[in-house]
Motif scaffolding. Structure first.
Motif, short mmCIF file in Angstrom:
data_model
loop_
_atom_site.label_atom_id
_atom_site.label_comp_id
_atom_site.label_asym_id
_atom_site.label_seq_id
_atom_site.Cartn_x
_atom_site.Cartn_y
_atom_site.Cartn_z
N LEU A 190 0.85 -1.18 0.00
CA LEU A 190 0.00 0.00 0.00
C LEU A 190 0.89 1.23 0.00
N TYR A 191 0.40 2.32 -0.59
CA TYR A 191 1.19 3.55 -0.70
C TYR A 191 0.40 4.68 -0.04
N CYS A 192 0.94 5.17 1.06
CA CYS A 192 0.22 6.15 1.88
C CYS A 192 0.78 7.55 1.65
N LEU A 193 -0.04 8.41 1.09
CA LEU A 193 0.31 9.81 0.87
C LEU A 193 -0.13 10.60 2.09
N LEU A 194 0.82 11.26 2.73
CA LEU A 194 0.53 12.00 3.95
C LEU A 194 0.15 13.44 3.63
N PRO A 195 -0.62 14.09 4.49
CA PRO A 195 -0.99 15.50 4.26
C PRO A 195 0.25 16.35 4.04
#
Length: 268
Positions: A190-195
Motif C-alpha cells: 500500500l502507498y500512503c500519501l501524507l498530508p
C-alpha cells in the motif's frame, strides 16, 4: 448496505429477509441476486446518506478485516445534527473510508471535516491509467533516512488530482482483489500519501496490508507518524526486498544552493 438490524443484531442480507436500517430506522429489504453482491436496500429509490456508494467486492474485502460492530457505523454531529455512515469506525475513534468511485473535492473535504480523525483507502484499480502513471513516476521519488519513506516533488505526476489536497492520510491500493503470484510486484504494498506540510514536497510511505490493518485495529495508526519522521515507521515485512524495488529511485543530490553557489551539504 452490508448490514441491517434484526432483533437488535447486525445481520447480512439473506434471501427474503426484512430488516431495519441502523442509520435511519427505515425498513430494508434483502437483495440477493446473481449480478450484484448481496446487500440491503431501502424500499423505493432512496438512500438515507448522500455520501453512501454502492459497494463492490473490493469494499467487502477490506471491511471484512474489521469486526462487524465497527462496520457501517452511524455518526452524528451534535452541533449540526448532521448524520453519516462511516465504513469503519474503530473503538479508538478512527474512521476508515474505502473509496472506489470518483469523488468531487468538495465532498472529500466535507467528509474530512465531518469525520476529522480518518484515513482514506482508495481503489487504485478503478481507472486503468492510475497504476501505470504511479509506476512511472516512482522513479523520481527521493529517499529519506527510512527505506520505506520518500519525498514526492510533483504529486500530480503520481496520483489522481482529487486526492492531492487531502488533509488526512490517503492510502492507495493498486492490487485490489486480484491474485498476483510474483512476490516482488509493487502492487502487494500500500502507498500512503501524507498530508502535505511542506510546500516543496509531500511524504509517501510504503506499507504492507497486514501492517496497515494491525495498526488501525490496535489504535497505533495515528501515532506511528511524527511531524518530521525523526521516529521512523516501525519494522514491517514490506521493508524486506525494498532495496531491489527502489534501485531506480533518484538519490538526493550531495550539493545544495547556498548564498548563490552550490556547495556540498556536509559543509553547511
Amino acid at each position: 448496505m452490508k448490514f441491517a438490524t434484526i432483533n437488535g443484531n447486525k445481520i447480512e442480507a439473506t434471501k427474503g429477509a426484512v430488516g431495519m436500517c441502523t442509520h435511519c430506522g427505515a425498513e430494508l429489504i434483502a437483495k440477493c441476486g446473481t449480478v450484484k453482491i448481496h446487500h440491503w436496500a431501502h424500499k423505493g429509490i432512496r438512500n438515507c446518506d448522500p455520501w453512501w456508494e454502492n459497494e463492490t467486492e473490493w469494499h467487502r474485502f477490506w471491511k471484512s478485516h474489521y469486526t462487524a460492530a465497527w462496520q457501517e457505523f452511524s455518526m452524528l454531529d451534535p452541533a449540526t445534527n448532521e448524520k453519516h455512515i462511516a465504513d469503519v469506525y474503530t473503538d479508538r475513534g478512527l474512521v476508515i473510508e474505502f473509496q472506489h468511485s470518483s469523488i468531487h473535492p468538495s465532498e472529500r473535504m466535507a467528509r474530512e471535516k465531518f469525520y476529522k480523525n480518518m484515513v482514506w483507502v482508495i481503489d487504485g484499480t478503478r481507472l486503468k491509467n492510475d497504476y501505470p502513471r504511479f509506476l512511472q513516476a516512482r522513479n523520481s521519488f527521493r529517499r529519506t533516512h527510512h527505506p520505506a519513506i520518500f519525498h514526492v516533488d510533483i504529486m500530480a505526476e503520481c496520483f489522481p488530482s482529487a486526492w492531492i489536497g487531502s488533509d488526512v492520510p490517503v492510502v492507495f491500493d493498486f492490487k485490489g482483489t486480484v491474485t498476483i503470484d510474483d512476490p516482488r510486484d509493487p502492487r502487494h504494498h500500500l502507498y500512503c500519501l501524507l498530508p502535505k506540510k511542506d510546500s516543496r514536497y509531500a511524504l509517501l510511505t510504503i506499507l504492507t496490508r497486514r501492517y496497515f490493518i494491525d495498526k488501525t485495529i490496535s489504535g497505533e495508526w495515528s501515532s506511528i507518524f511524527s511531524s518530521d519522521f525523526e521516529r521512523p515507521v516501525p519494522n514491517q515485512d514490506a521493508q524486506q526486498g525494498q532495496g531491489r524495488q527502489n534501485s531506480n529511485v533518484r538519490k538526493e543530490s550531495p550539493f545544495v544552493l547556498y548564498k548563490g553557489r552550490f556547495i556540498r551539504r556536509k559543509r553547511l
